[in-house]
Design a protein around this motif. Sequence first.
Motif, short mmCIF file in Angstrom:
data_model
loop_
_atom_site.label_atom_id
_atom_site.label_comp_id
_atom_site.label_asym_id
_atom_site.label_seq_id
_atom_site.Cartn_x
_atom_site.Cartn_y
_atom_site.Cartn_z
N UNK A 13 0.84 -1.20 0.00
CA UNK A 13 0.00 0.00 0.00
C UNK A 13 0.87 1.25 0.00
N UNK A 14 1.97 1.18 -0.75
CA UNK A 14 2.77 2.37 -1.00
C UNK A 14 2.20 3.12 -2.20
N UNK A 15 3.08 3.73 -2.99
CA UNK A 15 2.62 4.49 -4.15
C UNK A 15 1.78 3.65 -5.09
N UNK A 16 2.31 2.49 -5.51
CA UNK A 16 1.60 1.67 -6.49
C UNK A 16 0.26 1.18 -5.93
N UNK A 17 0.28 0.67 -4.71
CA UNK A 17 -0.93 0.09 -4.15
C UNK A 17 -2.00 1.11 -3.85
N UNK A 18 -1.61 2.22 -3.22
CA UNK A 18 -2.62 3.19 -2.77
C UNK A 18 -3.09 4.13 -3.87
N UNK A 19 -2.19 4.50 -4.80
CA UNK A 19 -2.54 5.48 -5.83
C UNK A 19 -3.15 4.81 -7.05
N UNK A 20 -2.60 3.68 -7.45
CA UNK A 20 -3.07 3.03 -8.68
C UNK A 20 -4.03 1.87 -8.41
N UNK A 21 -3.53 0.82 -7.77
CA UNK A 21 -4.28 -0.43 -7.75
C UNK A 21 -5.57 -0.35 -6.94
N UNK A 162 15.92 17.14 -9.48
CA UNK A 162 17.38 17.25 -9.33
C UNK A 162 17.92 16.67 -8.03
N UNK A 163 17.05 16.42 -7.04
CA UNK A 163 17.49 15.82 -5.78
C UNK A 163 16.91 14.41 -5.65
N UNK A 164 17.76 13.40 -5.44
CA UNK A 164 17.25 12.04 -5.24
C UNK A 164 16.30 11.98 -4.04
N UNK A 165 15.28 11.15 -4.15
CA UNK A 165 14.34 10.96 -3.06
C UNK A 165 14.76 9.83 -2.11
N UNK A 166 15.66 8.97 -2.59
CA UNK A 166 16.03 7.81 -1.79
C UNK A 166 14.99 6.71 -1.91
N UNK A 167 15.09 5.72 -1.06
CA UNK A 167 14.17 4.59 -1.12
C UNK A 167 14.68 3.52 -2.08
N UNK A 168 13.95 2.39 -2.10
CA UNK A 168 14.45 1.25 -2.87
C UNK A 168 14.49 1.52 -4.37
N UNK A 169 13.61 2.40 -4.89
CA UNK A 169 13.62 2.67 -6.33
C UNK A 169 14.92 3.34 -6.78
N UNK A 170 15.60 4.01 -5.86
CA UNK A 170 16.85 4.68 -6.21
C UNK A 170 18.06 4.04 -5.55
N UNK A 171 17.87 2.81 -5.09
CA UNK A 171 18.96 2.10 -4.44
C UNK A 171 19.95 1.58 -5.48
N UNK A 172 21.23 1.56 -5.10
CA UNK A 172 22.25 1.00 -5.96
C UNK A 172 22.41 -0.50 -5.82
N UNK A 213 23.14 10.16 -6.10
CA UNK A 213 22.34 9.10 -6.71
C UNK A 213 23.16 7.82 -6.80
N UNK A 214 22.49 6.67 -6.69
CA UNK A 214 23.17 5.38 -6.68
C UNK A 214 22.91 4.54 -7.92
N UNK A 215 21.89 4.89 -8.69
CA UNK A 215 21.53 4.08 -9.85
C UNK A 215 21.09 5.01 -10.98
N UNK A 216 20.89 4.43 -12.17
CA UNK A 216 20.68 5.25 -13.37
C UNK A 216 19.50 6.20 -13.21
N UNK A 217 19.73 7.46 -13.56
CA UNK A 217 18.66 8.45 -13.51
C UNK A 217 18.55 9.23 -14.83
#
Length: 355
Positions: A13-21, A162-172, A213-217
Amino acid sequence: MTGTPLRVGLIGYGLAGSVFHAPLIAATEGLTLDTVVTSYPARQAQAHDEFPDVRLTGTPDELFDRADELDLIVIASPNKTHVPLATAALDAGLPVVVDKPVAGTAAEARELAALAEERGLLLSVFQNRRWDNDFLTLRSLLEKGELGDVRRFESRFERWRPQPKGGWRESGDPAEIGGLLYDLGSHVVDQTLVLFGPVTEVYAETDIRRPGAQTDDDTFLALTHAGGVRSHLYVSATTAQLGPRFRVLGSQAGYVKYGLDPQEAALREGLRPGPKWGAEPEALWGRIGSGESPLTGGGRPVPTLPGDYPAYYAAVAAALTGDGPNPVTALEAAAALDVLEAARRSARDKVTVTL
């Protein structure tokens, strides 16, 4: 659709669960949101506030323990959990919808597809941007032949963050399956495969632009399709000036469309599907023409068809009752993952990859 609604268990029930599904499931005739799985108290409270009749559990195992009370599992949890949770749901005898990307590799996606086929169960992938307003409009133009033979397709999903938000989506950490290539790239690659078919060659550039940033942006893909179309796909969080969402060049005319489909923004604002859902103002319509830039008045405006994310879950409900096909199969998702894996290799080794 008539009869008893199909009971849906939603994991995450994060972004995907609460906003979309959750909102789309609740808006679909023939489906009812029965249970939400989240271990976060704040998200449990949010789910209860938004859907007072929903049941809440803290772990997926609690959901699978009462599999006989459910008709569909929707997996909207972090990417690294998609394969194990989908496997567990199928082993429990439940049809499954998995948010994109369905897996980290094409091989894993095909293994899931084989398991679903063996069990005789639906396995569908939530590629909602097949129902974006601009994509539906472009698909209609192509079906009518209004551009002639398409030679080049440009698709951009760009943001200015321009500023990373962090979290698993931006994890390296590769185990998290983060980064824009697998996030927004899953959308633009799926769309181009739907429009123009299989890909034979892949070239890609992936960069980490933002401090910290830790991964491709900031990522670019150049694809050659078996039919001869060349697709140039851009996904970025570092774009200070956004380009056109689509620029499609054919032998007779071109189509240029700016701006993102409005449905995500509407869902984030708490709006729900209803009359005029997915519509956009005339000022945002794309233009079709030849010989002049649309920004200087070239071509004619093309009314944008309404976006229709609710159509995905309506199709899932129909497939579960035997009234229609799976709207997005795991094998289709595997074909997109073939391209994403080739893109990752291309960027790493600085080569063009042949599929």
